[in-house]
Write a protein that holds these residues in place. Structure first.
Motif, PDB file in Angstrom:
ATOM      1  N   SER A   1       0.855  -1.186   0.000  1.00 44.57           N
ATOM      2  CA  SER A   1       0.000   0.000   0.000  1.00 44.57           C
ATOM      3  C   SER A   1       0.888   1.232   0.000  1.00 44.57           C
ATOM      4  O   SER A   1       2.104   1.141   0.175  1.00 44.57           O
TER       5      SER A   1
ATOM      6  N   THR B   1       2.482   2.657  -4.350  1.00 47.12           N
ATOM      7  CA  THR B   1       2.726   1.378  -5.020  1.00 47.12           C
ATOM      8  C   THR B   1       3.205   1.549  -6.456  1.00 47.12           C
ATOM      9  O   THR B   1       3.837   0.648  -7.008  1.00 47.12           O
TER      10      THR B   1
ATOM     11  N   ASN C   1      -1.931  -5.278  -6.003  1.00 48.92           N
ATOM     12  CA  ASN C   1      -0.677  -4.856  -5.356  1.00 48.92           C
ATOM     13  C   ASN C   1      -0.196  -5.919  -4.376  1.00 48.92           C
ATOM     14  O   ASN C   1       0.214  -5.606  -3.246  1.00 48.92           O
ATOM     15  N   THR C   2      -0.240  -7.146  -4.810  1.00 52.85           N
ATOM     16  CA  THR C   2       0.062  -8.273  -3.928  1.00 52.85           C
ATOM     17  C   THR C   2       0.978  -9.281  -4.619  1.00 52.85           C
ATOM     18  O   THR C   2       0.822  -9.524  -5.822  1.00 52.85           O
TER      19      THR C   2
END
Length: 116
Positions: A24, A27, A76-77
């Motif tokens: 987070s 990013t 975003n992982t």
């Protein structure tokens, strides 16, 4: 950039776990990402790394064929699928993000314990 790992736990040898690391903040600045681990009394070591576009860069020899790193930029992982776990995989697993501005960010870590 903030990184939060999840998915660690206690499993028996031969079982599987899937780790997640959610990023987070800024990013858009993130380039490559990766997983590292640190066992008690040992130095932190690279497990696997992945490019911005989701191509794996490298794996530690000790995890090749058992672990798979992947990335979902929409979330975003990054993930680490760990199969055929061994007691020697026991460690705190850390997520790392490298930015285009040559800064490095680390998560707080998640414990993985593999019993024999």
């Amino acid at each position: 950039v903030q990184l939060v790992e999840s998915g660690g736990g206690l499993v028996q040898a031969g079982e599987s776990l899937r780790l997640s690391c959610a990023a987070s903040g800024s990013t858009s600045r993130i380039n490559n990402m990766g997983w590292y681990r640190q066992a008690p009394g040992k130095q932190r070591e690279l497990v696997a790394t992945i490019t911005k576009s989701g191509s794996p860069i490298n794996y530690a020899d000790s995890v090749k064929g058992r672990f798979t790193i992947s990335r979902d930029n929409a979330k975003n992982t990054i993930y680490l699928q760990m199969n055929s776990l061994k007691p020697e995989d026991t460690a705190v697993y850390y997520c790392r993000a490298d930015t285009y501005y040559i800064t490095v960010h680390w998560g707080q870590g998640t414990q993985v314990t593999v019993s024999s």
